[in-house]
Write a protein that holds these residues in place. Structure first.
Motif, short mmCIF file in Angstrom:
data_model
loop_
_atom_site.label_atom_id
_atom_site.label_comp_id
_atom_site.label_asym_id
_atom_site.label_seq_id
_atom_site.Cartn_x
_atom_site.Cartn_y
_atom_site.Cartn_z
N ILE A 182 0.88 -1.18 0.00
CA ILE A 182 0.00 0.00 0.00
C ILE A 182 0.91 1.22 0.00
O ILE A 182 1.73 1.36 0.92
CB ILE A 182 -0.87 0.06 1.29
N LEU B 132 2.96 2.74 3.01
CA LEU B 132 2.16 2.86 4.24
C LEU B 132 2.08 1.52 4.95
O LEU B 132 2.07 1.45 6.17
CB LEU B 132 0.75 3.35 3.90
N GLU C 271 -11.47 -0.95 1.70
CA GLU C 271 -12.69 -0.69 2.49
C GLU C 271 -12.96 0.80 2.67
O GLU C 271 -14.09 1.21 2.89
CB GLU C 271 -12.57 -1.38 3.87
N MET C 272 -11.89 1.63 2.59
CA MET C 272 -12.07 3.05 2.94
C MET C 272 -13.02 3.75 1.97
O MET C 272 -13.97 4.41 2.39
CB MET C 272 -10.70 3.75 3.00
N SER C 273 -12.80 3.59 0.66
CA SER C 273 -13.69 4.24 -0.32
C SER C 273 -15.10 3.67 -0.24
O SER C 273 -16.07 4.39 -0.49
CB SER C 273 -13.21 3.98 -1.75
N THR D 25 -12.54 8.95 -3.02
CA THR D 25 -11.72 8.18 -3.97
C THR D 25 -10.70 7.33 -3.21
O THR D 25 -10.52 7.50 -2.00
CB THR D 25 -10.97 9.13 -4.93
N ARG D 26 -10.02 6.45 -3.92
CA ARG D 26 -9.03 5.55 -3.30
C ARG D 26 -7.94 6.38 -2.63
O ARG D 26 -7.40 7.32 -3.22
CB ARG D 26 -8.39 4.65 -4.36
N ARG E 272 -4.86 -0.29 12.74
CA ARG E 272 -4.14 0.44 11.67
C ARG E 272 -3.90 1.90 12.07
O ARG E 272 -2.88 2.47 11.73
CB ARG E 272 -4.93 0.36 10.36
N SER F 237 -0.37 3.73 12.30
CA SER F 237 -0.06 4.98 11.60
C SER F 237 0.45 6.03 12.59
O SER F 237 1.37 6.79 12.27
CB SER F 237 -1.29 5.53 10.88
P1 CMP Z 1 -9.18 2.61 -0.27
O1 CMP Z 1 -8.95 4.04 0.06
O2 CMP Z 1 -10.52 2.24 -0.77
O3 CMP Z 1 -8.07 2.15 -1.34
C1 CMP Z 1 -6.71 2.11 -0.93
C2 CMP Z 1 -6.63 1.21 0.30
O4 CMP Z 1 -5.36 1.14 0.92
C3 CMP Z 1 -7.52 1.76 1.43
O5 CMP Z 1 -8.87 1.71 1.03
C4 CMP Z 1 -7.10 0.88 2.57
O6 CMP Z 1 -7.68 -0.39 2.47
C5 CMP Z 1 -5.60 0.76 2.27
N1 CMP Z 1 -4.83 1.68 3.13
C6 CMP Z 1 -4.74 3.03 3.05
N2 CMP Z 1 -3.96 3.53 4.03
C7 CMP Z 1 -3.53 2.46 4.76
C8 CMP Z 1 -2.68 2.31 5.88
N3 CMP Z 1 -2.09 3.34 6.47
N4 CMP Z 1 -2.47 1.05 6.36
C9 CMP Z 1 -3.04 -0.03 5.76
N5 CMP Z 1 -3.85 0.06 4.69
C10 CMP Z 1 -4.10 1.28 4.19
#
Ligand code: CMP
Length: 225
Positions: free
Chosen positions: A58, A70, A81-83, A89-90, A131, A135
């Motif tokens: 990532i 990251l 999962e975030m979007s 957006t991603r 997570r 971070s």
């Molecule tokens: P999404 O934003 O949909 O697409 C990119 C994905 O990267 C995000 O969802 C998370 O699943 C993953 N992601 C983003 N930042 C982190 C992080 N700091 N640690 C782990 N996974 C991450």
């Protein structure tokens, strides 16, 4: 799809056989070859992913064009999962580090799973809290520590994610390549090499091929975090 694959995925823990059948019907399994860019930062997202086997990186690209890693996710981890949850957006790029089998779930189906099985939502929140802690420690290490501290705390994060503990030692079976470590630690490849060498000479670490052993995890953690 074979539901036995689902039983080992942490966000599906504590579900019943019947629940697994429903989840299997709403997911599809796909093979992504090594170096395949699965998600691109700022694209619109409509699917979430769970790694059945393999590893992904990532990352984001900084203003000056450097890659910032990251996280590296592996078997049982989810991404995308975030979007799905916030409709933005991603947030990052996701690239396979090796051939990987990945479960793909469409947005509507995943949201329905969260409504049908609150335990999945609780498991998801637990992992998101983990997570966020990770971070926070990454921010602290990037802003406060010297080179040795940055490299050591990056190794601790990798050990927490993928290390195997045995009699006080932690073995990281497959350390990422030096350039990836540098992009995780916010430092250069040369610094990674110098610090790992120096920590090995001091007895903190032992490197055998791509395997790295933290000789005394508790001491290492208390000296470097
Ligand atoms: P999404 O934003 O949909 O697409 C990119 C994905 O990267 C995000 O969802 C998370 O699943 C993953 N992601 C983003 N930042 C982190 C992080 N700091 N640690 C782990 N996974 C991450």
């Amino acid at each position: 799809m074979d539901i036995s694959l689902l039983k080992f995925i942490p966000i599906f823990s504590e579900l019943s056989e019947n629940d697994f059948q429903k989840i299997a019907r709403a997911s599809s399994k796909q093979l992504y070859r090594k170096d395949n860019m699965i998600l691109i930062e700022e694209e619109i997202g409509s699917t979430m992913f769970i790694i059945l086997n393999g590893r992904v990186k990532i990352s984001r690209i900084s203003e000056d064009g450097r890659e910032v890693i990251l996280s590296i996710l592996s078997e049982g981890d989810f991404f995308g999962e975030m979007s799905i949850l916030d409709g933005e957006t991603r947030s990052a790029n996701v690239v396979t580090l090796e051939d990987s089998e990945i479960l793909v779930i469409r947005r509507e189906d995943f949201l329905q799973m969260l409504r049908d099985f609150p335990q999945i939502a609780i498991n998801l929140l637990k992992e998101l809290a983990h997570r966020l802690r990770r971070s926070d420690s990454q921010i602290k290490s990037l802003s406060l520590q010297n080179a040795t501290g940055k490299v050591a705390s990056t190794l601790l994060r990798i050990a927490d994610d993928s290390g195997k503990i045995h009699l006080g030692q932690v073995e990281i079976p497959k350390l990422p390549p030096q350039q990836d470590l540098a992009n995780m630690a916010g430092t250069s490849r040369e610094t990674i090499s110098r610090v790992i060498k120096s920590l090995s000479e001091k007895g903190y670490l032992k490197k055998i091929g791509s395997k790295l052993i933290i000789m005394d995890y508790e001491t290492f953690r208390s000296d470097f975090s």
